[in-house]
Design an enzyme around this catalytic site. Structure first.
Site, PDB file in Angstrom:
ATOM      1  N   LEU A 150      -9.205  -6.892   3.339  1.00 16.87           N
ATOM      2  CA  LEU A 150      -8.519  -6.896   2.039  1.00 16.87           C
ATOM      3  C   LEU A 150      -7.005  -7.032   2.186  1.00 16.87           C
ATOM      4  CD1 LEU A 150     -11.348  -5.708   1.204  1.00 16.87           C
ATOM      5  CD2 LEU A 150     -10.133  -4.287  -0.430  1.00 16.87           C
TER       6      LEU A 150
ATOM      7  N   TYR B   1      -0.242 -17.919  -1.928  1.00 13.18           N
ATOM      8  CA  TYR B   1      -1.425 -17.067  -2.118  1.00 13.18           C
ATOM      9  C   TYR B   1      -2.672 -17.928  -2.290  1.00 13.18           C
ATOM     10  CZ  TYR B   1      -4.226 -13.233  -4.190  1.00 13.18           C
ATOM     11  OH  TYR B   1      -5.195 -12.298  -4.479  1.00 13.18           O
TER      12      TYR B   1
ATOM     13  N   ARG C  14       1.704  -6.897 -12.749  1.00 11.91           N
ATOM     14  CA  ARG C  14       0.461  -7.425 -13.303  1.00 11.91           C
ATOM     15  C   ARG C  14       0.336  -7.007 -14.763  1.00 11.91           C
ATOM     16  NH1 ARG C  14      -3.925  -7.025  -8.317  1.00 11.91           N
ATOM     17  NH2 ARG C  14      -2.576  -5.441  -7.427  1.00 11.91           N
TER      18      ARG C  14
ATOM     19  N   GLY D 295       0.832  -1.203   0.000  1.00  6.09           N
ATOM     20  CA  GLY D 295       0.000   0.000   0.000  1.00  6.09           C
ATOM     21  C   GLY D 295       0.864   1.250   0.000  1.00  6.09           C
TER      22      GLY D 295
END
Ligand code: NAD
Ligand code: UDP
Length: 356
Positions: free
Chosen positions: A92, A164, A205, A54
């Site tokens: 999250l 994950y 990504r 973040g």
């Protein structure tokens, strides 16, 4: 400590009951959009984040946009006792891109497992409702296509993606069992590939990679032959789905797929990004990552039926908005914002101190 219910009249005459809502991972890509949305609805939002992936720049505009608090805390540790009573908790917190979740796989597993445990414990204590952010990765490299919630998945338990995939599967089980045992209201969102402004430029990504490569005139790095498919959902649609799911009636149970069923190959995505950016970047081939899913497409019948939800932003439109965002970032990079002056640095709770 009990939050006081205050009715707030929002624009267009909608009345909402003000809630105190925690968003773990609130400084990340999805979390910052969710905090923004909840603040716009008039809620008191507490963002809990360890700033692993973040960024302060994602949330600095939220100070002053409403009642917004920031707590720096690693969800591997129990939540600090001095936080307010929450009515809803969105969980999250977890790095989401393969590059980041594979950097410290044990910590990723700990975040999935212990983060979920600490959220559920806190929800049980506060009487809060939980929305846990799970993922389409629980389906692994799927044998069933498209994927409905009834499909149990095809996941390698010991591969590079396992921290994950298996972490998220474990978290679904833990949240579900905890909810059954302690009667904590629970929603589980299985989120499919989502893109939009505030994705990190360095997270590897495909959408952010291709857009940045195209804008900079660099090679577009296509892994494999590009025939693998994904279904990309624009961030605003996804946030709408999360909030609807959290506030849905409890007349159904189990996880709900949230994603845009419009499926394309990764090669088609590369060509579309080149077209929308007007780039002359060449497409170059690289090796396909280990255990990479060959195809992915959500069956969203459950979300349509129970939430009246489906994604409405088409890929070209969402890409244009994301391209604008990255073009602005390139012209004027995200400043290193220091919000530490506003930070509630979470003191370790007694439990954490005992563990430590
Ligand atoms: P992101 O990496 O941008 O955000 C994750 C946030 O969690 C970051 O702010 C990070 O600092 C924080 N975090 C990580 N570990 C933490 C910990 N131990 N304690 C406290 N905070 C921690 O990722 P995102 O794309 O915004 O994803 C958010 C959630 O949605 C994740 O749980 C992810 O698994 C899920 N999800 C996202 C997608 C997607 O396409 N973006 C798809 C499926 C699921
Ligand atoms: N991909 C690619 N080039 C890149 C990054 C990713 O071809 O620069 C491919 C990747 O191999 C996968 C797809 O794009 O097939 C989506 O990758 P991403 O990491 O965005 O998401 P995930 O694989 O977790 O769905």
């Amino acid at each position: 400590m009990h939050a006081i219910e205050v009715k707030i009249r929002r624009p267009r005459g909608r009345t909402v009951v003000r809630k105190t809502i925690a968003v773990t991972g609130g400084a990340g890509f999805l979390g910052s959009h969710l905090c923004e949305h909840l603040l716009a609805l008039g809620h008191h939002v507490v963002c809990i984040d360890n700033f692993d992936t973040g960024r302060h720049a994602n949330i600095v505009h939220l100070f002053g946009a409403g009642e917004f608090d920031l707590v720096e805390h690693d969800m591997v540790l129990p939540l600090p006792a001095q936080l307010p009573r929450f009515e809803q908790i969105y969980n999250l917190a977890c790095p989401a891109s393969p590059r980041h979740y594979q950097r410290d796989p044990v910590h990723t597993l700990q975040t999935c497992a212990m983060g979920a445990m600490h959220v559920m414990q806190r929800a049980g204590h506060d009487g809060a409702r939980v929305l846990h952010a799970s993922t389409s990765e629980v389906y692994g490299d799927p044998d069933v296509h498209p994927q409905s919630e009834a499909y149990f998945g095809n996941v390698n338990p010991v591969g590079p993606r396992s921290c994950y995939d298996e972490g998220k599967r474990f978290a679904e089980t833990l949240c579900t069992d905890f909810a059954r045992q302690a009667e904590v209201p629970l929603r589980i969102a299985r989120i499919f590939n989502t893109y939009g402004p505030r994705m990190r430029a360095d997270d590897g990504r495909v959408v952010s990679n291709f857009i940045l490569q195209a804008l900079k005139g660099e090679d577009i790095t296509l892994y494999g032959d590009g025939s693998q498919t994904r279904s990309f959902c624009y961030v605003d649609d996804l946030i709408d789905g999360l909030v609807r799911l959290m506030n849905s009636d409890a007349n159904f149970s189990g996880p709900v797929n949230l994603g845009n069923p419009a499926q394309i190959t990764v090669l088609q995505l590369a060509e579309l990004v080149i077209e929308r950016t007007g780039s002359h970047s060449p497409i170059v081939r690289g090796p396909l990552p280990v255990d990479a899913p060959r195809r992915r497409q959500p069956d969203i019948a459950k979300a349509r039926a129970h939430l009246g939800w489906s994604a409405s932003t088409d890929l070209a439109e969402g890409l244009d908005r994301t391209i604008d965002y990255f073009a602005t970032q390139l012209a004027c990079p995200v400043p290193q914002v220091d919000t530490s002056f506003m930070l509630e640095r979470a003191a370790p709770s007694e439990d954490a101190a005992l563990q430590g």
